[in-house]
Write a protein that holds these residues in place. Structure first.
Motif: not given
Length: 595
Positions: A321-339
């Motif tokens: 997670l960036r300092s402003d709280g926004t996501s990166v690709y890795m964050t998205q891929d974790i969520g996608t895999a879970k779903l």
């Protein structure tokens, strides 16, 4: 029972009777006989030599004598290799059996079949699909077909990268310079229109950076301080805060892009069973990262960014997670895999993604495992090589890509021009049919040229080579299929039946070679599935087409006076055509009935 299975049973009986050896399947090594020796199948006898306590040549001779009979007509022993000539009757019965089995070589999918999810495409909504996407889509789509042919239930999925700084760049450029332009007002496909503004952003941004540098600012600082970049980052933050105006613009522009993507996918012949969107999955990812942070699996730096320390795994530290709280690709891929694993009972998850992302997927696997997901270590990254051009790599932001739509249109136009003389010789063909043939040939040339290369290697795309009607190309195989269909139409016009049983013709070497190649189809499909390699199917289809053309050149079919031979050759031709059609379909390639 296949030839190899039958021979294995007989070899087991032979070595048991001769030497008292209880051989298992691993000991019995069979291979196609090398062309300089007489034979169809070769047994490697070295595994039996030590136990038999005899010289290799003697062991080969003794096993050959034991096997010789109704199936093994004759043999020759060359050192530790037993070359076997299989009886003509066997090949005739094999052809009849293959011809009867419409699904020969294909494993049926049943209720108990395991489920494989194959992810491919993964486009960004800031640009149209390009040549690199073409290879990705063709590989993913073909791999899905091949795995289904191996008995897997397959779910084809796509993750659309519809959020992030790159999306905001296009949005900002459209706001600044678009003057309300739409796909309808411009006459452009929506993905092309948005791609133009992505390029425009880069152009204007470079000009700002240059001006700042000329004013005395360090280049790295200038890249961060350029007004356009700062505004794009502010827009991303507003997007994540659900700003209604930004979200409305984002939704409108994405819809333009999706309509454009759909046209491209349709022309390319690829489809998906389920589409996920990063805008939906990144929140799931953020939630999992925050849980991991609370559990001490990740850590927060002084600037408020969240990181994973992977040094114990031989890697480095990874931003989540960036300092402003926004996501990166890795964050998205974790969520996608879970779903995905919530949505489907997945037994194997395959990501078709370029080899420049190998590190990313190593990290993803470790992070999912660390977060407690049992499927983390089982993810498969199908890593493929890049497509390169004679003048170097492609860059979307600089507008130097080879557009997928333009490429396909050009391939179809080239096919129409190159095949004009051939098509015009066909009687009674309409312009619509000419266009349809050109579409199949042009796209077949493109798909085959890309898929015939070992997917793990980088490749150089050459449109002129791909559309040649000779050599290892899609059009050559398509032309072979059309040639056979012409023969079969002539047979039908002459009331000569292709259906035949109980045939007893004498066979030429070319006919035996063709039937033997047909019997290899189940093993070829299995290998292509094990290796995740459409190139294996390409090699097989090309070899089969080569063999048929050699046979066609030397052996008459319709003018053959011997009724048994004519019936056999027609059945052989029909079965070769069906096999070419099915193998090309695994590559997503259509075969025209006439060319």
């Amino acid at each position: 029972m296949s030839l190899e299975e039958t021979i294995k049973v007989q070899v087991k009986d032979a070595v048991k009777a001769l030497y008292g050896i209880d051989a298992d399947d691993k000991m019995i090594q069979l291979q196609k006989t090398r062309p300089e020796f007489e034979g169809n199948l070769t047994l490697v006898v070295f595994p039996f030599v030590k136990l038999a306590r005899k010289a290799p040549a003697q062991v080969a001779q003794e096993i050959g004598e034991k096997l010789q009979g109704e199936l093994v007509l004759r043999f020759n022993a060359v050192q530790g290799f037993l070359n076997m000539v299989i009886s003509e009757a066997f090949w005739v019965r094999q052809l009849e059996a293959i011809a009867k089995d419409e699904s020969f070589g294909f494993v049926p999918v049943t209720e108990s079949s395991k489920l494989m999810m194959v992810e491919y495409s993964s486009p960004n909504t800031n640009k149209p699909l390009h040549l690199g996407h073409v290879r990705n889509n063709l590989l993913g789509s073909s791999i899905a077909r091949i795995q289904e042919a191996n008995g897997w239930k397959v779910v084809k999925t796509n993750i659309v990268n519809d959020r992030g700084i790159h999306i905001c760049k296009s949005m900002l450029a459209w706001l600044r310079f678009g003057n309300g332009e739409t796909p309808e007002s411009s006459g452009k496909k929506g993905d092309h229109l948005i791609g133009d503004y992505y390029v425009r952003f880069d152009k204007e941004y470079r000009a700002e950076v240059k001006a700042l540098v000329e004013g005395g600012m360090d280049e790295e600082k200038a890249k961060k301080e350029a007004p356009l970049m700062k505004e794009a980052q502010a827009m991303l933050l507003k997007w994540e805060q659900n700003d209604p105006e930004i979200r409305s613009l984002w939704a409108k522009m994405n819809e333009w892009v999706y309509a454009g993507f759909d046209e491209t996918y349709k022309m390319m012949g690829v489809s998906f069973d389920k589409i996920y969107y990063e805008s939906d999955t990144y929140l799931e990812g953020k939630s999992e990262v925050e849980k991991g942070l609370a559990a001490g699996k990740f850590y927060r730096r002084d600037d408020n960014s969240v990181w994973a320390d992977l040094t114990a795994d031989g890697l480095d530290e990874k931003l989540l997670l960036r300092s402003d709280g926004t996501s990166v690709y890795m964050t998205q891929d974790i969520g996608t895999a879970k779903l995905r694993f919530q949505d489907y009972p997945i037994d194997k998850m395959v990501y078709v993604v370029g080899n420049e992302q190998e590190y990313h997927f190593k990290v993803l696997s470790i992070l999912l495992d660390r977060l407690g997901f049992p499927f983390g270590k089982e993810l498969v990254h199908f890593s493929y090589g890049m497509v390169e051009l004679p003048n170097g790599k492609m860059k979307s932001r600089e507008g130097t890509v080879v557009d997928a739509d333009d490429l396909m249109a050009q391939m179809i136009a080239d096919a129409k021009e190159l095949s004009k003389d051939k098509v015009l010789r066909l009687t009674g063909i309409t312009e619509e049919e000419q266009n349809e043939i050109a579409r199949k040939v042009g796209l077949g040339a493109l798909k085959y040229f890309i898929l015939k290369v070992d997917p793990r290697k980088n490749m150089l795309f050459n449109p002129e080579e791909s559309i040649d009607f000779n050599g290892n190309t899609g059009p050559f195989i398509q032309y072979t299929y059309a040639r056979i269909q012409s023969v079969l139409r002539k047979a039908a016009e002459a009331n000569v039946s292709v259906a035949a049983e109980g045939l007893q013709p004498t066979l030429t070497e070319q006919e035996v070679a063709l039937v033997q190649k047909l019997t290899e189809l189940p093993a070829v499909i299995r290998q292509a599935g094990d290796d995740f390699s459409p190139a294996v199917i390409c090699n097989y289809a090309y070899a089969l087409a080569q063999l048929f053309n050699s046979f066609y050149h030397d052996c008459s079919i319709m003018n053959e006076p011997d009724e048994q031979k004519r019936a056999f050759r027609l059945l052989l031709a029909k079965t070769v055509a069906r096999t070419l059609e099915k193998t090309m379909a695994l590559l997503g390639i259509e075969v025209p009935e006439r060319m």
